[in-house]
Design a protein around this motif. Structure first.
Motif, short mmCIF file in Angstrom:
data_model
loop_
_atom_site.label_atom_id
_atom_site.label_comp_id
_atom_site.label_asym_id
_atom_site.label_seq_id
_atom_site.Cartn_x
_atom_site.Cartn_y
_atom_site.Cartn_z
N VAL A 1 8.73 2.15 8.24
CA VAL A 1 7.60 2.91 8.85
C VAL A 1 7.61 3.50 10.01
N GLU A 2 8.58 3.26 10.84
CA GLU A 2 8.64 3.96 12.09
C GLU A 2 9.10 5.41 11.75
N VAL A 3 10.14 5.48 10.89
CA VAL A 3 10.63 7.00 10.43
C VAL A 3 9.44 7.83 9.68
N LYS B 1 -5.25 5.67 9.21
CA LYS B 1 -4.95 6.58 8.14
C LYS B 1 -4.05 5.73 6.89
N PHE B 2 -4.06 6.47 5.76
CA PHE B 2 -3.49 5.61 4.80
C PHE B 2 -2.16 6.11 4.37
N ILE B 3 -0.76 5.04 4.37
CA ILE B 3 0.23 5.41 3.60
C ILE B 3 0.54 4.59 2.32
N GLY B 4 1.23 5.04 1.34
CA GLY B 4 1.62 4.36 0.16
C GLY B 4 2.86 3.84 0.34
N LEU B 5 2.98 2.62 -0.34
CA LEU B 5 4.26 1.86 -0.55
C LEU B 5 4.37 1.56 -2.15
N ILE B 6 5.48 2.16 -2.71
CA ILE B 6 5.72 2.07 -3.97
C ILE B 6 7.04 1.25 -4.06
N LEU B 7 6.96 0.04 -4.93
CA LEU B 7 7.99 -1.10 -5.03
C LEU B 7 8.45 -0.83 -6.39
N SER B 8 9.89 -1.26 -6.74
CA SER B 8 10.21 -1.32 -7.99
C SER B 8 9.79 -2.96 -8.52
N GLY B 9 9.81 -3.75 -7.69
CA GLY B 9 9.24 -4.97 -7.93
C GLY B 9 9.42 -6.00 -6.95
N ALA C 1 2.82 -1.17 9.88
CA ALA C 1 2.11 -0.10 9.47
C ALA C 1 0.77 -0.35 10.38
N ASP C 2 0.37 -1.64 10.33
CA ASP C 2 -0.88 -1.94 11.01
C ASP C 2 -0.88 -1.79 12.43
#
Length: 365
Positions: free
Chosen positions: A329-331, A79-87, A104-105
């Motif tokens: 990721v666990e949470v 499945k897909f999860i998104g990761l959004i980082l400020s930088g 995640a993998d």
């Protein structure tokens, strides 16, 4: 704990179950035997086996052992999860990202990574875009700003699985994984007090406000007050206008000049910088003032010194990026699977690393 170790053991045990080394109904080796087999601590083995149990591959039976209950070949598809980082910077983010990808993998998720580059409008758009793409959940490090993203809060209150990383949303009941910035700053302030530093100056930003930076300032202020050494207005110098994304030489040099003026005016025994970018500016200011640490002045900073912008290493408070990454990721995985989560705020201890840039003064209080 090295986050990659237990993930490697988890994957190896999964491969053995898939290959039929351990079949449904078989008991896998006990913890003591696995610690000897992989030459790691019992805690590391326990985390790997816990992941297998959370994925429904094995089942623990108290006093008996751990048994295989599912063939790994029959597991859910990725499945897909998104990761959004400020930088991403050398001082913070590299190890965090590596840990998130590995965990995640291991849990069967594909990761979609996006960067906001500290743009709040871009952040709002990416949150909506990720959810529209059909990701199962989101990990997000909010941008540095004085207000909260209403788009993000809307999705949190709607119940979409979202875990906030690093910069906590104060007053919002969201899932959060990050450093215990307050306790870390308390310990840092106490270290300076114990070393005899009566009047440190904290270098901060004139415009940027976020929970991480403000907790560090608040903890320093309260710790000094509790030691009968109250901070005056001069102890907190919110002078820098640039950020880690700034490339304009004139802007950076202007900040260096403002820091130089602050140090010349108040002559502190120690200068404290709130993040690695500010430390780089402080080091340039000290160099231009011909001040050497720790001989002429002490220097303490927050976050890693692993940056090309930093001249030399310095005593600092280091965040445990690997644990923050794996735990986030666990949470999120639990939130996606609707597993009850008792603790919505997971605070990871930071570590003081002494590189000799803070001197011990002779006078006492």
């Amino acid at each position: 704990m090295n986050a990659s170790l237990y993930i490697k053991i988890y994957n190896d045990l999964k491969e053995k179950i898939t290959a039929g080394v351990y079949q449904i109904g078989d008991m896998i080796p006990p913890e003591k035997e696995l610690t000897e087999l992989y030459d790691v601590s019992r805690i590391t083995i326990r985390r790997a086996v816990t992941m297998l149990a959370e994925d429904g591959i094995v089942e623990r039976k108290s006093g008996v052992g751990t048994f295989v209950i599912k063939d790994c070949q029959a597991e859910r598809p990725n499945k897909f999860i998104g990761l959004i980082l400020s930088g991403l910077t050398d001082s913070y983010g590299k190890h965090l990202l590596q840990s998130i990808i590995a965990t995640a993998d291991a849990r069967g998720y594909e990761l979609i990574l996006k960067l906001t580059e500290e743009d709040s409008e871009k952040e709002s758009g990416l949150v909506d875009e990720m959810i529209a793409l059909g990701v199962s959940g989101l990990l997000i490090e909010p941008v540095q700003r004085n207000f909260y993203n209403t788009t993000l809060i809307k999705h949190i209150y709607a119940g979409f699985p979202i875990v906030i990383i690093d910069k906590e949303l104060q007053g919002i009941d969201s899932l959060f994984v990050g450093s215990d910035h307050y306790k870390g700053a308390q310990d840092s302030a106490q270290m300076l007090i114990d070393n005899g530093h009566k009047n440190p100056v904290i270098i901060g930003y004139s415009e940027v406000r976020n929970s991480t930076l403000e907790k560090r300032i608040d903890a320093f202020t309260k710790t000094y007050w509790q030691s009968n050494m109250p901070f005056a207005a001069q102890n907190i110098a919110r002078v820098a206008t640039s950020t880690y994304l700034s490339t304009d030489i004139d802007t950076l040099q202007k900040d260096v000049c403002l820091i130089k003026k602050t140090l010349q005016k108040f002559k502190p025994s120690c200068v404290v910088s709130l993040d690695a970018h500010l430390t780089g500016l402080v080091q340039q200011a000290l160099w231009e003032l011909d001040l050497r640490y720790p001989d002429d002045i002490s220097l303490f900073g927050f976050d890693s010194a692993n940056s090309s912008f930093i001249r030399t290493n310095y005593t600092h408070l280091s965040q445990d990026e690997e644990t923050i990454g794996s735990k986030s990721v666990e949470v999120l995985d639990k939130a996606i699977r609707k597993v009850p989560i008792k603790n919505h705020r997971l605070l990871i201890p930071a570590t003081l690393k002494d590189f000799g840039s803070v001197s011990i003064l002779n006078y006492t209080f």
